[in-house]
Design an enzyme around this catalytic site. Structure first.
Site, PDB file in Angstrom:
ATOM      1  N   GLU A   1      52.463-122.660-113.643  1.00  0.00           N
ATOM      2  CA  GLU A   1      51.750-124.425-113.600  1.00  0.00           C
ATOM      3  C   GLU A   1      50.187-124.237-114.369  1.00  0.00           C
ATOM      4  OE1 GLU A   1      53.314-126.757-113.119  1.00  0.00           O
ATOM      5  OE2 GLU A   1      54.538-126.616-110.379  1.00  0.00           O
TER       6      GLU A   1
ATOM      7  N   GLU B   1      60.329-119.944-107.450  1.00  0.00           N
ATOM      8  CA  GLU B   1      60.116-120.649-106.471  1.00  0.00           C
ATOM      9  C   GLU B   1      61.077-121.415-105.591  1.00  0.00           C
ATOM     10  OE1 GLU B   1      56.398-122.621-106.336  1.00  0.00           O
ATOM     11  OE2 GLU B   1      54.991-120.963-107.588  1.00  0.00           O
TER      12      GLU B   1
HETATM   13  C1  IPT Z   1      53.987-125.338-107.309  1.00  0.00           C
HETATM   14  C2  IPT Z   1      53.168-124.312-107.237  1.00  0.00           C
HETATM   15  O1  IPT Z   1      53.886-123.065-107.975  1.00  0.00           O
HETATM   16  C3  IPT Z   1      52.713-123.046-106.050  1.00  0.00           C
HETATM   17  O2  IPT Z   1      51.519-122.437-106.004  1.00  0.00           O
HETATM   18  C4  IPT Z   1      52.820-123.937-104.571  1.00  0.00           C
HETATM   19  O3  IPT Z   1      51.489-124.893-104.876  1.00  0.00           O
HETATM   20  C5  IPT Z   1      53.896-125.072-104.555  1.00  0.00           C
HETATM   21  O4  IPT Z   1      54.233-125.447-105.045  1.00  0.00           O
HETATM   22  C6  IPT Z   1      53.660-125.628-103.248  1.00  0.00           C
HETATM   23  O5  IPT Z   1      53.736-125.311-101.810  1.00  0.00           O
HETATM   24  S1  IPT Z   1      54.399-126.530-107.432  1.00  0.00           S
HETATM   25  C7  IPT Z   1      54.979-127.834-107.584  1.00  0.00           C
HETATM   26  C8  IPT Z   1      54.531-129.114-108.032  1.00  0.00           C
HETATM   27  C9  IPT Z   1      56.972-127.510-106.855  1.00  0.00           C
END
Ligand code: IPT
Length: 992
Positions: free
Chosen positions: A423, A502
């Site tokens: 990010e 993720e």
């Molecule tokens: C995404 C992040 O990369 C991760 O660090 C964490 O914050 C996650 O979200 C949420 O728990 S970024 C998000 C804008 C999808």
């Protein structure tokens, strides 16, 4: 007065002074002195403090002691400030590269005795493995240099500053610095010296750095060595005793690749390591070498020529008491637990972990995506204006970070990909980082999710793409536009391997739909699986004023800005307890697939390269959950990617009980991460003889009724149940509410075509708008006849014309008391409903119900889109253990498809319930709790729930799915609960 270090806090340069270039973290026999233990410590609220403390003779008598490694905000019980949790937000003004004058600054001092023998050392280095965020170091009063890059290693050449005997090392650490703009990860801000500090004696003729790059091709291993040492270090010898390798290089020019025959490759499944020693006359370095080749061929990501499917976890370094301070025993147990839950990969979100973690990953076996310490997420709200990732002023810092990342960990076979960060938008500095990696390490691809169009990275990566979108990414010939891509860029991305860096956001109760994502991986080989967000909750152990311990999240430390419980989104609770989602995950990604077909079962091996010779197949047959037969099944060894059909064991089908066959693939022998008998994969087959539910007998002669009435074990007053089996009870009453899960509170736009959800508005808000949490009842009628009672209720909420009609019929059937509830919504309900159930309050007091045994799905909670870990059987639990202690209390405990349940008090049975299927064969679920959904919804932490010995039994005809809308898609339409008519049919008998 401004000190010199004060100026550095807004300097974008990554380091200064005697800071040296990065090199690997090596296990060397050269002398070293660990500087962990207590240091003298003083905390100032600002960076503008005189630097006189660095002087040799400074009197630090008035200072405190603090352990190194540690975070100062987790020491001293609040005396040194408190942790701050933010996700995307910067906890200081966005004024790059500046930070506020209010900048907590920790000064550290200690003495160190240098042995006389160290005079022989050619150089003395002072190494820091992790300091958050910017620090300056002095030795014997002289400023040596400074560095930033919190989760990276920094070494200073202190040869000119040290002397035999007593030396004074002084450090100044600022919580905030220009570097903080690059470290905006979603986690606690935890300043301090949180990894080791070490003095290293570098011998003359020593080996400064080693890189043993390895490859594997058809039984042959290759080592491509890179030895960083002066000519005086030679001859240098490479030894791999296990492979009979002993290679001597007389001069630097002789160093050349070594081919080794008869090598077993390294994989996450069979992490075969060979001890290696690289030595000169002056120094020996021990490494553990694994042979593997990482390669991208077309849209396939391959290791040793075979496609890898990542069943990965995003792993932060977090501990309720230590924060990011490493503890090897805990880390090893953490990784062993991952293995037990069929996890095969780790993304080191969002920075390099403690270097020792990679040794453990090599040894236990994980595919690792090693991520650089870089995130600038807070610039998103500015439309990425001024983003350091695309500003030449930050280029050196960005390059320094990736160099330190790659150089430190380059020897690990487990690392199969480098990740530039997380990010951080996109921009030239990221592209430059990628170019640097490509030039330095041709053996590993580069990952960075933010490169949506694929301009400088090698794999296509996304976060939280929905199931349909993921499918489109994997589908050949699809022209569905991809996020931030032109059609041509989209076409390019479809030529690459895809992974989810993720997905399936595991906040609170959820996620649902893990299995839907996994199914795609088998249909579309371009899709390589992904990494769950995330492995564990980041709760910090705190205590209330009255001394009750709890796991704190954002806001609990009075932060000015914070992001609440968004930091509690792991499959593991803060205290290491696996949540049901981890069990679900394990079942979904199990490496053995069972497909039942007639009297045979096809057993498929979904592994990367390991066959099934490590597994035994156990079977058992149960009648209504009671074991009647079992044994081991003879199954030939199945190679990776292969399958075999074997006959089922004999199954004695019962005529009056359900007959289930369960197959468990278990470890045949102990491994480093689980004992023999550990279940790796499971499947069940329902072989029950068809039986029909008893028909509802028509009852006639209804007449209005009032006053009291007894029916078997039940007593009624005014049509309401007041006693059951001699106990005071209240209800059953209609319950449509569940304490909103974090996903129910999510308001993402992504509602998966669910016309009952509103983009941008959470379901929890809609439920409250419609008053589901505050339903009231109007009794319309009470009627009785011989052996039966019937009530009709109209249930609705204040200021709403929507209603639900509830008809309850109590009758005596074959000595049992039967309750049939017909639930029917009025027209006009527009949202999904959390549940359609009835709630019964059992009395508290001395003989309070405290346990339950049931036949149905278990042992853990399950919901319509999270049912894969649930199996049919007999289970038992106490009321206290029945639900999960999510960091923020919410819906928990639902057990699906119950057939029978028995409530117990102090070990004796009090009430027995049988749940009959409805006319469509659907069975209800149930839950048991000390609190009502309404009480649970009001609590921010478990300790805020009022003390209670009451027991609330809820029997649900249906529950809404879980989804992952806290950060991702809503519940898939098939598992969304729309208002509809439902029937619940229960039979009660007094136990004992
Ligand atoms: C995404 C992040 O990369 C991760 O660090 C964490 O914050 C996650 O979200 C949420 O728990 S970024 C998000 C804008 C999808």
């Amino acid at each position: 007065m401004h000190s010199s270090t004060f100026r550095h806090v807004s300097d974008t340069a990554p380091g200064r002074g005697a800071l040296r270039a990065a090199r690997a973290w090596l296990h060397s026999d050269a002398p070293r002195i660990p500087l962990d233990g207590n240091w003298r410590f003083r905390l100032s609220p600002t960076a503008a403090v005189p630097e006189d403390f660095a002087a040799e003779g400074y009197d630090d008598g008035g200072w405190d002691d603090i352990p190194v490694p540690s975070h100062w905000v987790l020491q001293g019980d609040g005396a040194y400030g408190r942790p701050i949790y933010t996700n995307v937000q910067y906890p200081f003004p966005i004024d790059p590269p500046h930070v506020p004058d209010e900048n907590p600054t920790g000064d550290y001092r200690r003495h160190v005795e240098l042995p006389a023998a160290w005079s022989d050392a050619e150089r003395v280095l002072l190494r820091f493995d992790g300091v958050e965020s910017l620090f300056t170091v002095w030795v014997n009063g002289e400023e040596v240099g400074g560095a930033a890059g919190s989760r990276l290693a920094h070494e200073f050449d202190v040869t000119a500053y040290v002397r035999p005997g007593d030396n004074v090392v002084a450090l100044r650490v600022h919580q905030w610095s220009a570097a903080s703009y690059l470290e905006d990860q979603d986690q606690w801000w935890l300043p301090g010296v949180f990894r080791e500090v070490t003095l290293l004696a570098r011998p003359a003729g020593g080996i400064d750095d080693v890189w043993l790059r390895t490859g594997f091709d058809g039984g042959r291993g290759r080592i491509e060595p890179e030895i960083t040492a002066g000519p005086e270090a030679f001859p240098v010898t490479l030894r791999l005793p296990g492979l009979g390798v002993e290679q001597v290089w007389a001069t630097p020019a002789d160093v050349a690749p070594v081919d080794v025959e008869g090598v077993h490759p390294w994989s996450a499944e069979q992490p075969r390591l060979y001890d290696a020693i690289v030595s000169s006359a002056a120094e020996s370095i021990a490494l553990r070498v694994g042979f593997r080749t990482v390669e991208i061929r077309g849209d396939r990501f391959l290791v040793n020529g075979r496609r890898v499917v990542f069943h990965g976890m995003n792993r932060h370094e977090t501990h309720p008491e230590r924060g990011r301070v490493f503890d090897e025993a805990h880390a090893r147990e953490d990784l062993a637990r991952m293995k037990r839950f069929n996890v095969n990969a780790i993304r080191t979100s969002h920075y390099p972990p403690h270097p020792r973690l990679l040794d453990l990953a090599d040894e236990l076996g994980f595919w690792v995506v090693l991520e650089c310490d870089l995130e600038t997420h807070g610039f998103d709200k500015l439309g990425w204006a001024g983003n350091p990732s695309d500003d030449p002023a930050w280029r050196a810092a960005c390059l320094d970070r990736i160099e330190r990342t790659v150089e430190r960990d380059k020897n690990h076979p487990s690392i199969v990909m480098w990740s530039l960060g997380n990010e951080a938008g996109t921009g030239g500095n990221l592209a430059a980082m990628s170019a640097w990696v490509h030039a330095r390490d041709t053996g590993r691809p580069v990952h960075y999710e933010g490169d949506h169009a694929g301009e400088y990275t090698d794999v296509y990566s996304r976060m939280y793409a929905s199931v349909p979108e993921t499918e489109q990414i994997g589908t050949d010939g699809s022209t569905t536009p991809l996020l931030n891509c032109t059609p041509a860029q989209g076409a390019r991305q479809r030529t690459r391997p895809f992974l989810h860096c993720e997905y399936v956001h595991a906040m609170g109760n959820g996620p649902g739909a893990i299995d839907q994502y996994e199914a795609l991986v088998h249909d579309h080989p371009r899709l390589h699986g992904g990494f769950v967000w995330e492995w564990r909750d980041h709760g910090i152990l705190a205590t209330t004023e009255d001394g009750t311990p709890y796991y704190a999240y954002g806001g609990d430390f009075g932060e000015v800005v914070h992001d609440g419980n968004f930091v509690m989104d792991g499959m593991l609770l803060s205290d290491d307890v696996p949540t049901p989602s981890l069990h679900e995950y394990k079942a979904v990604v199990q490496p053995i697939r069972f497909a039942f077909d007639g009297d045979e079962v096809e057993i498929g091996n979904l592994r990367h390269s390991a066959d099934t010779s490590d597994l035994t197949l156990r079977w058992r047959v149960e009648h209504d959950g009671t074991r009647v037969d079992g044994g081991d099944l003879d199954v030939p060894v199945v190679p990776a990617g292969g399958s075999v059909r074997v006959p089922l064991p004999p199954i004695a089908v019962s005529r009056d009980a359900e007959t289930w066959l369960t197959l468990d693939a278990v470890l045949a022998a102990d491994t480093a991460w689980a004992p023999a008998g550990h279940v790796v994969a499971t499947a069940q087959l329902d072989r029950s003889a068809p039986r029909s539910a008893p028909a509802v007998r028509p009852v006639t002669g209804w007449r209005p009724s009032e006053g009291t009435l007894a029916l078997g074990i039940a007593e009624f007053a005014g049509g309401s149940l007041v006693r059951l089996a001699g106990r005071v009870v209240a209800g059953p009453r209609l319950e449509l509410f569940r304490a909103p899960t974090d996903n129910d509170k999510g308001a993402s736009e992504e509602v998966e075509g669910s016309d009952a959800s509103v983009p941008g508005v959470s379901n929890a808000d809609l439920w409250r708008r419609d008053g589901l949490d505050r339903l009231t009842t109007r009794r319309v009628s009470v009627e009785a006849t011989q052996g039966a009672l019937r009530t009709l209720d109209r249930v609705s909420a204040a200021d709403s014309a929507l209603s639900v009609s509830v008809e309850s019929v109590w009758s005596l059937v074959d000595d049992a008391l039967e309750l049939r509830v017909e639930i029917e919504p009025s027209r006009g309900w527009s949202t999904v409903w959390p549940r359609i159930g009835v709630r019964l309050a059992l009395p508290d007091g001395a003989a309070a119900v405290d346990g339950v045994a049931w036949f149905g799905l278990g042992p853990f909670e399950s919901y319509p889109d999270s049912l894969r870990a649930a199996r049919t059987g007999r289970f038992a639990s106490t009321v206290g253990d029945f639900g999960v202690d999510y960091a923020r209390p919410q819906e928990t405990g639902h057990r699906s498809r119950v057939r029978e349940l028995t409530l117990t008090a102090a070990g004796s049975e009090v009430l027995h319930l049988t749940a009959l299927p409805d006319t469509q064969g659907r069975r209800p679920g149930f839950s048991l709790s000390r609190h009502t959904p309404q009480q649970i919804a009001r609590a921010g932490h478990p300790h805020e729930l009022p003390p209670s010995t009451a027991t609330h039994l809820i029997v649900d005809a249906a529950q809404h799915g879980l989804g992952s809308r806290a950060c991702g898609p809503d519940v898939w339409p098939e598992f969304a609960l729309r208002p509809e008519s439902r029937t619940i049919r229960l039979r009660f008998t007094a136990a004992g």
